[in-house]
Design a protein around this motif. Structure first.
Motif, mmCIF file in Angstrom:
data_model
loop_
_atom_site.group_PDB
_atom_site.id
_atom_site.type_symbol
_atom_site.label_atom_id
_atom_site.label_comp_id
_atom_site.label_asym_id
_atom_site.label_seq_id
_atom_site.Cartn_x
_atom_site.Cartn_y
_atom_site.Cartn_z
ATOM 1 N N GLY A 149 -3.350 -22.182 47.475
ATOM 2 C CA GLY A 149 -3.745 -23.059 48.178
ATOM 3 C C GLY A 149 -5.203 -23.330 47.755
ATOM 4 N N LYS A 150 -5.570 -22.520 46.744
ATOM 5 C CA LYS A 150 -7.036 -22.553 46.531
ATOM 6 C C LYS A 150 -7.340 -22.494 45.036
ATOM 7 N N GLU A 201 -3.062 -25.971 42.215
ATOM 8 C CA GLU A 201 -3.225 -27.181 43.374
ATOM 9 C C GLU A 201 -4.013 -28.366 42.886
ATOM 10 N N CYS A 231 2.884 -20.785 50.504
ATOM 11 C CA CYS A 231 1.667 -21.054 50.037
ATOM 12 C C CYS A 231 0.681 -20.244 51.137
ATOM 13 N N ASP A 246 -2.685 -21.210 51.768
ATOM 14 C CA ASP A 246 -3.603 -22.083 52.401
ATOM 15 C C ASP A 246 -3.051 -23.479 52.270
ATOM 16 N N GLN A 247 -2.339 -23.755 53.424
ATOM 17 C CA GLN A 247 -1.372 -25.204 53.428
ATOM 18 C C GLN A 247 -2.465 -26.394 53.318
ATOM 19 N N ARG A 248 -3.633 -26.188 53.839
ATOM 20 C CA ARG A 248 -4.629 -27.336 54.077
ATOM 21 C C ARG A 248 -4.699 -28.442 52.935
ATOM 22 N N TRP A 249 -4.331 -28.047 51.533
ATOM 23 C CA TRP A 249 -4.593 -28.985 50.559
ATOM 24 C C TRP A 249 -3.196 -29.991 50.446
ATOM 25 N N GLN A 295 -2.003 -31.285 53.454
ATOM 26 C CA GLN A 295 -2.019 -32.179 54.580
ATOM 27 C C GLN A 295 -2.390 -33.515 54.104
ATOM 28 N N ALA A 296 -3.134 -33.771 52.805
ATOM 29 C CA ALA A 296 -3.068 -34.965 52.436
ATOM 30 C C ALA A 296 -1.928 -35.831 51.840
#
Length: 52
Positions: A12-13, A17, A41, A43-46, A48-49
């Protein structure tokens, strides 16, 4: 055209990605991308887009 992308695991970083984000945002709208991450994954923040 449908495109399935399979990656065993993404942190995720990392660089993968970044590349995926560029491909997904720059691609022609005639492509329908699906992303399959069987290992998940961290860190799933990426992602969200790209959520529908």
């Amino acid at each position: 055209m449908k495109v399935l992308m399979i990656f065993p695991y993404l942190s995720g970083k990392g660089g993968m990605e970044t590349v995926l984000a560029k491909v997904l945002t720059a691609s022609d709208k005639s492509f329908n991308f699906s992303l399959f991450l069987p290992g998940g994954c961290s860190d799933q923040r990426w992602l969200q887009a790209f959520a529908d």
